[in-house]
Design a protein around this motif. Structure first.
Motif, PDB file in Angstrom:
ATOM      1  N   PHE A   1     -43.374-102.250   6.823  1.00 37.00           N
ATOM      2  CA  PHE A   1     -44.494-101.647   7.548  1.00 37.00           C
ATOM      3  C   PHE A   1     -44.523-102.116   9.001  1.00 37.00           C
ATOM      4  O   PHE A   1     -44.883-101.337   9.895  1.00 37.00           O
ATOM      5  N   VAL A   2     -44.128-103.360   9.242  1.00 36.92           N
ATOM      6  CA  VAL A   2     -44.053-103.845  10.622  1.00 36.92           C
ATOM      7  C   VAL A   2     -42.967-103.080  11.373  1.00 36.92           C
ATOM      8  O   VAL A   2     -43.139-102.723  12.541  1.00 36.92           O
ATOM      9  N   ARG A   3     -41.842-102.818  10.701  1.00 40.22           N
ATOM     10  CA  ARG A   3     -40.795-101.991  11.322  1.00 40.22           C
ATOM     11  C   ARG A   3     -41.323-100.613  11.662  1.00 40.22           C
ATOM     12  O   ARG A   3     -41.001-100.060  12.706  1.00 40.22           O
ATOM     13  N   ALA A   4     -42.123-100.050  10.746  1.00 40.33           N
ATOM     14  CA  ALA A   4     -42.703 -98.730  11.003  1.00 40.33           C
ATOM     15  C   ALA A   4     -43.611 -98.765  12.225  1.00 40.33           C
ATOM     16  O   ALA A   4     -43.603 -97.832  13.044  1.00 40.33           O
TER      17      ALA A   4
ATOM     18  N   GLN B   1     -42.574 -92.721  10.082  1.00 38.22           N
ATOM     19  CA  GLN B   1     -41.755 -93.928   9.963  1.00 38.22           C
ATOM     20  C   GLN B   1     -41.908 -94.565   8.586  1.00 38.22           C
ATOM     21  O   GLN B   1     -40.938 -95.108   8.043  1.00 38.22           O
ATOM     22  N   VAL B   2     -43.087 -94.515   8.027  1.00 43.60           N
ATOM     23  CA  VAL B   2     -43.265 -95.002   6.653  1.00 43.60           C
ATOM     24  C   VAL B   2     -42.405 -94.165   5.708  1.00 43.60           C
ATOM     25  O   VAL B   2     -41.745 -94.699   4.799  1.00 43.60           O
ATOM     26  N   TYR B   3     -42.392 -92.863   5.938  1.00 39.58           N
ATOM     27  CA  TYR B   3     -41.533 -91.986   5.132  1.00 39.58           C
ATOM     28  C   TYR B   3     -40.058 -92.322   5.350  1.00 39.58           C
ATOM     29  O   TYR B   3     -39.272 -92.360   4.390  1.00 39.58           O
ATOM     30  N   PHE B   4     -39.675 -92.578   6.593  1.00 43.91           N
ATOM     31  CA  PHE B   4     -38.300 -92.989   6.906  1.00 43.91           C
ATOM     32  C   PHE B   4     -37.914 -94.226   6.102  1.00 43.91           C
ATOM     33  O   PHE B   4     -36.836 -94.295   5.498  1.00 43.91           O
ATOM     34  N   ASN B   5     -38.786 -95.221   6.075  1.00 38.98           N
ATOM     35  CA  ASN B   5     -38.479 -96.468   5.375  1.00 38.98           C
ATOM     36  C   ASN B   5     -38.373 -96.283   3.862  1.00 38.98           C
ATOM     37  O   ASN B   5     -37.669 -97.049   3.198  1.00 38.98           O
ATOM     38  N   ARG B   6     -39.058 -95.295   3.344  1.00 30.71           N
ATOM     39  CA  ARG B   6     -39.069 -95.087   1.893  1.00 30.71           C
ATOM     40  C   ARG B   6     -38.016 -94.091   1.428  1.00 30.71           C
ATOM     41  O   ARG B   6     -37.933 -93.787   0.239  1.00 30.71           O
ATOM     42  N   THR B   7     -37.252 -93.560   2.361  1.00 34.27           N
ATOM     43  CA  THR B   7     -36.164 -92.638   2.020  1.00 34.27           C
ATOM     44  C   THR B   7     -34.850 -93.411   2.037  1.00 34.27           C
ATOM     45  O   THR B   7     -34.594 -94.175   2.968  1.00 34.27           O
ATOM     46  N   TYR B   8     -34.040 -93.198   1.025  1.00 39.72           N
ATOM     47  CA  TYR B   8     -32.834 -94.008   0.876  1.00 39.72           C
ATOM     48  C   TYR B   8     -31.587 -93.245   1.348  1.00 39.72           C
ATOM     49  O   TYR B   8     -31.145 -92.297   0.706  1.00 39.72           O
ATOM     50  N   PHE B   9     -31.096 -93.642   2.498  1.00 41.05           N
ATOM     51  CA  PHE B   9     -29.803 -93.203   3.021  1.00 41.05           C
ATOM     52  C   PHE B   9     -29.309 -94.294   3.960  1.00 41.05           C
ATOM     53  O   PHE B   9     -30.060 -95.220   4.300  1.00 41.05           O
TER      54      PHE B   9
END
Length: 230
Positions: A146-149, A196-204
């Motif tokens: 979340f800090v990254r987001a 960004q939260v969605y980005f962090n929770r998507t795996y690629f």
């Protein structure tokens, strides 16, 4: 001293592939640098900036395509991520333009190309590019997700702060009373954080060697123009 051809050392396949990859990266950086420097000079010093403005959609498309070319994992999950970010951001912009309650009262000019419901089709692509670049840059920081987001969302808003004066000057979009409201930056941050939260929770695979160059190049491009056109 020369050696017979049969005894000369042949680079391992991995070394040759790495060398070719670096050459492609340098070519991509060179092409993007050429486009941005040409655009900067044309917009800042030309008596007819409209000639250069017509290439803005092409520049955006080219930049996104080159970024995708250096994305090592173009899996189904990555494809869904791209489509979702582009679609969600586009329709949020539609709601913003139609209601004036999200970003403030604004409307898009002709520079970004074809529009649907008052919003250029390329806006979704622009949000995708910013979300993707900021997310990749956030991966360099070893902190909780979340800090990254939050950090990545700040990077997105920071880019918008540099873009706004240029966009208004060249009719990318216009604001009511020619005033950029603080509401715009708040809404940008909120939407950027959600994405960004969605980005962090998507795996690629979240690695792209072209991203730092492109982000810095665009930041310098818009910041430099905003200084020149004052």
């Amino acid at each position: 001293m020369s050696f017979p051809e049969s005894t000369q050392q042949v680079p391992p396949p991995q070394l040759a592939a790495a060398s070719a990859y670096k050459r492609r990266l340098r070519v991509a950086q060179g092409v993007l640098l050429l486009f941005h420097v040409t655009g900067f000079i044309g917009l800042a010093f030309s008596k007819d900036p409209s000639f250069y403005l017509q290439f803005v959609p092409l520049n955006l498309l080219l930049t996104m395509l080159l970024l995708l070319a250096f994305q090592p994992d173009r899996s189904a999950a990555f494809t869904v991520f791209c489509v979702t970010v582009a679609a969600v951001s586009f329709f949020v912009e539609v709601a913003g333009v139609q209601t004036g309650r999200l970003f403030g009262q604004y409307e898009y000019g002709p520079v970004l190309g074809w529009k649907w419901m008052g919003v250029p089709l390329l806006i979704g692509l622009n949000w995708l590019m910013l979300t993707y670049m900021a997310g990749i840059l956030g991966e360099y920081v070893r902190v909780p997700s979340f800090v990254r987001a939050l950090i990545a969302a700040v990077l997105v808003v920071g880019m918008d702060i540099c873009i706004e004066p240029v966009a208004v000057r060249y009719d990318f979009w216009t604001w009511q009373y020619n005033v950029i409201p603080m509401q715009n930056f708040k809404a940008w941050f909120a939407l950027a954080l959600i994405l960004q939260v969605y980005f962090n929770r998507t795996y690629f695979v979240k690695r792209n060697p072209l991203v730092p160059f492109v982000y810095l190049l665009q930041l310098l491009f818009f910041f430099g123009l905003s200084m020149v056109i004052r």
